[in-house]
Design an enzyme around this catalytic site. Structure first.
Site, PDB file in Angstrom:
ATOM      1  N   ASP A 220      11.657  11.489  13.260  1.00 51.70           N
ATOM      2  CA  ASP A 220      12.956  10.821  13.307  1.00 51.70           C
ATOM      3  C   ASP A 220      14.043  11.628  14.005  1.00 51.70           C
ATOM      4  O   ASP A 220      15.178  11.151  14.142  1.00 51.70           O
ATOM      5  CB  ASP A 220      13.404  10.451  11.889  1.00 51.70           C
ATOM      6  CG  ASP A 220      12.601   9.301  11.332  1.00 51.70           C
ATOM      7  OD1 ASP A 220      12.268   8.394  12.110  1.00 51.70           O
ATOM      8  OD2 ASP A 220      12.292   9.306  10.128  1.00 51.70           O
TER       9      ASP A 220
ATOM     10  N   ASP B 190       7.880   2.827  14.583  1.00 49.33           N
ATOM     11  CA  ASP B 190       9.267   3.268  14.701  1.00 49.33           C
ATOM     12  C   ASP B 190       9.407   4.450  15.671  1.00 49.33           C
ATOM     13  O   ASP B 190      10.442   4.664  16.294  1.00 49.33           O
ATOM     14  CB  ASP B 190       9.817   3.704  13.335  1.00 49.33           C
ATOM     15  CG  ASP B 190       9.221   2.945  12.161  1.00 49.33           C
ATOM     16  OD1 ASP B 190       8.093   2.457  12.275  1.00 49.33           O
ATOM     17  OD2 ASP B 190       9.886   2.857  11.129  1.00 49.33           O
TER      18      ASP B 190
HETATM   19  N1  GLY Z   1      12.136   4.097  10.588  1.00 46.82           N
HETATM   20  C1  GLY Z   1      12.110   3.585   9.282  1.00 46.82           C
HETATM   21  C2  GLY Z   1      12.497   2.163   9.186  1.00 46.82           C
HETATM   22  O1  GLY Z   1      12.607   1.437  10.152  1.00 46.82           O
HETATM   23  O2  GLY Z   1      12.704   1.733   8.076  1.00 46.82           O
END
Ligand code: GLY
Length: 413
Positions: free
Chosen positions: A122, A185
């Site tokens: 992330d 993601d």
């Molecule tokens: N990246 C985590 C979500 O989209 O909840």
């Protein structure tokens, strides 16, 4: 900022900030959807949210449906970059220095991420939305240095035997640790690698991003182009072990935000590579999403939840897609398709602005996002990433209506 931007900024500032609540109108804009009124709303709400932040280091993340109170996180949370990113967008919308000052303060909270070991993928969400937007707008060399360092940190998670970045370098239930997991993601974090490779970082970062997008394209999708949330690969051989969900309804369902990351991600990868296979893929993952939307164009949290129409919605997926559709509409020669994308993005923004704004309920921008339903977390909440992409989409829309292409120098060329 160039002269044109300064003039636009000055015009909007006079109405959006110097008199909170005053309406700014521009005859050139579509009468059906007053985007300046929506940006005005965003300025007013965020002004109030900013006043409530209790202490140094606190960053807004979410508000429960029955509350007016933000829950705050620190810079280590995966959502930590969205708040300062939103503040940078409001600076871009208004040209008012107060927003830049606030954005700079919250951006700098994230500095330790560039010099700590990578705790997960992330980093791109965190640092590119904060420092990335800050650098795009201000060209502050300190921001650039953080971005380049963080790209190298993110690259430490790349496994050349698999060809993707490891998303969660830790034990997560059902993820076969210590095998290699990659989540949909993760596509968004590639933007930091592309940027770094073109702004003084190693060219290897570009190759890693392209490999990640290619391997994901080959393994993360069903024949109908709906996406799995997670794929587990053998970390030594690179062989796919299994494809499962983590935040979706089931292993075979289309989790709305996962698909929205795919739509946004492949649109961005095409922008950065100009490789037509990624554009073709962006169209395919978009088609299945658009064709399965409910009439009002705002998805339920998972397209296959049997509780639909009583299942919760996910406004965050809707804004991610609205923003991506505006960009994708500029990459096709097919005028009918371009118009469909633009019109649907506009209709999504209208629907969200008319029926999903927080208004007097709380100081976020949007209601009704769903974070992690299987874990019982953030169901029907206001969530900061929905607000971030809402402002981004409104800005993109505004620039396109004004005939100004590009909106964002590297985020939307
Ligand atoms: N990246 C985590 C979500 O989209 O909840």
């Amino acid at each position: 900022m160039n002269i044109k931007k300064q003039i636009i900024g000055a015009l909007i500032t006079s109405s959006l900030l110097v008199g909170c609540g005053s309406k700014y109108t521009n005859a050139k804009l579509d009468k059906d959807f007053d985007v300046d009124a929506q940006l005005n709303y965003c300025v007013n709400q965020t002004t109030e949210a900013l006043k409530q932040i209790p202490e140094e280091g606190s960053i807004p993340r979410n508000i429960a449906p029955d509350s007016k109170q933000w829950r705050y996180v620190d810079y280590t949370d995966w959502t930590s970059g969205f708040w300062s990113g939103e503040l940078w967008y409001l600076y871009e919308a208004t040209g008012n220095q107060n927003w830049a000052t606030a954005a700079d303060k919250f951006t700098n909270y994230l500095a330790p991420l560039s010099v700590s070991p990578a705790l997960d993928h992330d980093l791109g969400f965190q640092v590119f939305n904060s420092y990335g937007n800050g650098y795009r707008i201000t060209k502050n060399p300190e921001y650039k240095s953080v971005l380049l360092k963080t790209a190298d940190t993110l690259a430490t998670l790349y496994n050349p035997k698999v060809g993707t970045i490891l998303s969660w370098p830790r034990e997560v239930p059902n993820m076969e640790w210590p095998q290699h997991n990659t989540i949909m993601d993760n596509m968004i974090n590639l933007e930091l690698l592309f940027w770094a490779s073109k702004n003084g970082g190693s060219k290897k970062l570009y190759d890693m991003a392209v490999s990640h997008a290619t391997v994901t394209m080959n393994n993360h999708f069903r024949p109908d182009y709906t996406s799995y949330h997670v794929v587990i690969y053998d970390k030594e051989t690179g062989k796919k072990i299994k494809a499962v969900t983590h935040q979706g309804y089931s292993d075979s369902s289309m989790w709305a935000r996962g698909q929205s990351w795919a739509i946004y991600g492949y649109t961005m990868v095409y922008r950065e590579t100009k490789d037509p296979k990624f554009l073709d893929f962006a169209h395919k993952v978009t088609r299945v999403y658009l064709d399965r939307l409910p009439k009002d164009l705002i998805p339920y949290w998972d397209f296959d939840d049997p509780m639909i129409p009583k299942a919760p919605r996910d406004a965050s997926a809707a804004v991610v897609v609205a923003s991506a559709l505006l960009e994708l509409s500029t990459y096709t020669q097919d005028a009918v398709l371009a118009k469909e994308y633009f019109d649907k993005a506009e209709a999504m923004l209208k629907e969200l602005s008319e029926h999903y704004q927080s208004r007097d309920k709380n100081t976020a921008l949007l209601l009704h996002s769903t974070g992690h339903k299987p874990a019982g977390s953030e169901i029907d909440y206001s969530i900061i990433y929905a607000d971030y992409y809402y402002v981004e989409a409104l800005l993109r829309y505004k620039k396109m209506k004004e005939g100004e292409q590009p909106l964002l120098t590297y985020k939307f060329n």
